[in-house]
Design an enzyme around this catalytic site. Sequence first.
Site, short mmCIF file in Angstrom:
data_model
loop_
_atom_site.label_atom_id
_atom_site.label_comp_id
_atom_site.label_asym_id
_atom_site.label_seq_id
_atom_site.Cartn_x
_atom_site.Cartn_y
_atom_site.Cartn_z
CE LYS A 80 -8.69 5.81 11.89
NZ LYS A 80 -8.72 4.92 10.99
CB SER A 155 -12.24 2.66 11.05
OG SER A 155 -10.69 3.02 10.61
CB SER A 179 -10.57 3.59 7.66
OG SER A 179 -10.90 2.40 7.66
#
Lengths: 503, 102
Positions: A80, A155, A179
Amino acid sequence: MTDLTRKTADELAQSLAAGDVSSVEVTQALVDRIGAVDGEIHAYLHVDAEGALASAADVDARRAKGEQLSYLAGVPIAVKDVLATKGVPTTCGSKILEGWIPPYDATVTARIKAAGLPILGKTNMDEFAMGSSTEHSAYGPTRNPWDTTRIPGGSGGGSAAAVAAFEAPLAIGTDTGGSIRQPGALTGTVGVKPTYGGVSRYGLVAMASSLDQAGPVTRTVLDAALLHELIAGHDPMDSTSIPDAVPPVVAAARRADVQGLRIGIVKELGGEGFQPGVQTRFDEAVALLTAAGAEVVEVSIPSLEYALGAYYLVMPSEASSNLAKFDAMRYGVRVPPAGVDDPSAEQVMASSREAGFGDEVKRRIILGTYALSSGYYDAYYGSAQKVRTILSRDFAKAFADVDVLVSPTSPTTAYPLGEKLDDPLAMYLGDVATIPANLVGIPGLSLPVGLADEDGLPVGLQFLAPQKADDRLYNAAAALERMLEEKWGGALLSRAPELEVAR
Amino acid sequence: MSEPVTGISRDDVVHLAGLARIDLSEAELDHLAAELPAILDHVASVQQAAGDDVPAMSHPVPVDNVFREDVVRPSLAPEEALAAAPASDQQRFLVPKILGED
């Protein structure tokens, strides 16, 4: 030979160890897959094919020399874009960090590199991890591989979509209010938020420091355990890192036995407000656990009523403080105010933050600034901190009676892109089941448990365990995964639609 | 959605934006002035949850102040630290004026 992109990390590790395939071959297959489908999915913000292939070649050479390597050595991974990667751009999905190249590695990144996993690239995310849909990325949304008109969750939508679209067997996500777990549920992948402090936050660009936690995103429970064990463990660079030994998660995932396990269904996280198809798959999964010898009881956590409110005060408060460092002085974009001769640092700061931050980030910074401001601090931030205490006591009481708790991970399946973009409250409600674990620091795991009847989209079941008992999640989830795959005759992701492949 | 009860005006948002050092456009100010009361109204229930007898919990695990030995360790070279700076000069960050206003 089976398509290399479809193999699990565990299968790849075995093939690599046996010499059936090289890491360069595996990495190249994934780079090709990214090239073919990522135009449609947009899971990646930055693909580092050259770096990944070089690292794969290095592992192959070391293996050829007979060097002792880590179990996952040579298995590629996606990270990420909120974790610092030395020499590789890191933007947190924000314009304010466009083009930033970190001079150091996050501890998670360093451990991945040390173990010889080629890093394929950085995955898309809501700006600074603020959002539940990955539509708040400054670089455009990620699309759900099950239906590209829908969100992948957020997210960490990029990490989840990369794993679901066979663009990476493994990915790292971060979970502040769900997330990792919520996009896991919405894309049919396994997502784990470890115990707070179980995985180092050094080099993880902070949103809300007392809630943020990095963890694995994978296609199977065993893969998640293998990655968990690799990234977890004490780090002197993070003052909140737990000094205890890492729980035996891999052994637990291999054990997969729920005979005699006491499982609590959280009454408040289900029923009204949860999509019928989500509730049905959840109920069926619980029935399987019961049939396998688990003892299932209903558990009430009354203070959950206040969890969402507490989260949406604590999170923006900490975010407003953490994001103060983006002041256009030492790194990030600097945008001088228009029409001002010789502007002051303060004016440059304000105009740079206006230009660099997106709507959701501004909204949360202003909200946090309000909650922390004089005269309101006790009523808002102070009260929210008390809710954490009550919630923590309620969870402790529940775990005195049961080993793990379960609920649906998300109240709904993936919704169409744009649907909740102008309604922040509606979007915030999607995290109602995942947020409590972040407030009290306990671990959570989302497992795919089928497709909702009404829309054919993935549904996730969330397991929660007490602090530092992450192994319980892996044991229970692996047992359920085994039963479900027997029932389905294979993995859920094998039923995902074929993606349009670009030539 | 029910009518917001929390008092927060457009002027308040202007003040908060100043505190947070973010220039907001007129449209953004209008938007936030409409949204924030609704969000605050929604989260205000936390005030009913706990009495004075409940201690605040700032962190999910007990946090102690951590001190490390005061020893010299390798760190970023000046050029590495300055590499991402919007402007630098003579191994220093070059920033707009910070003194001399008013």
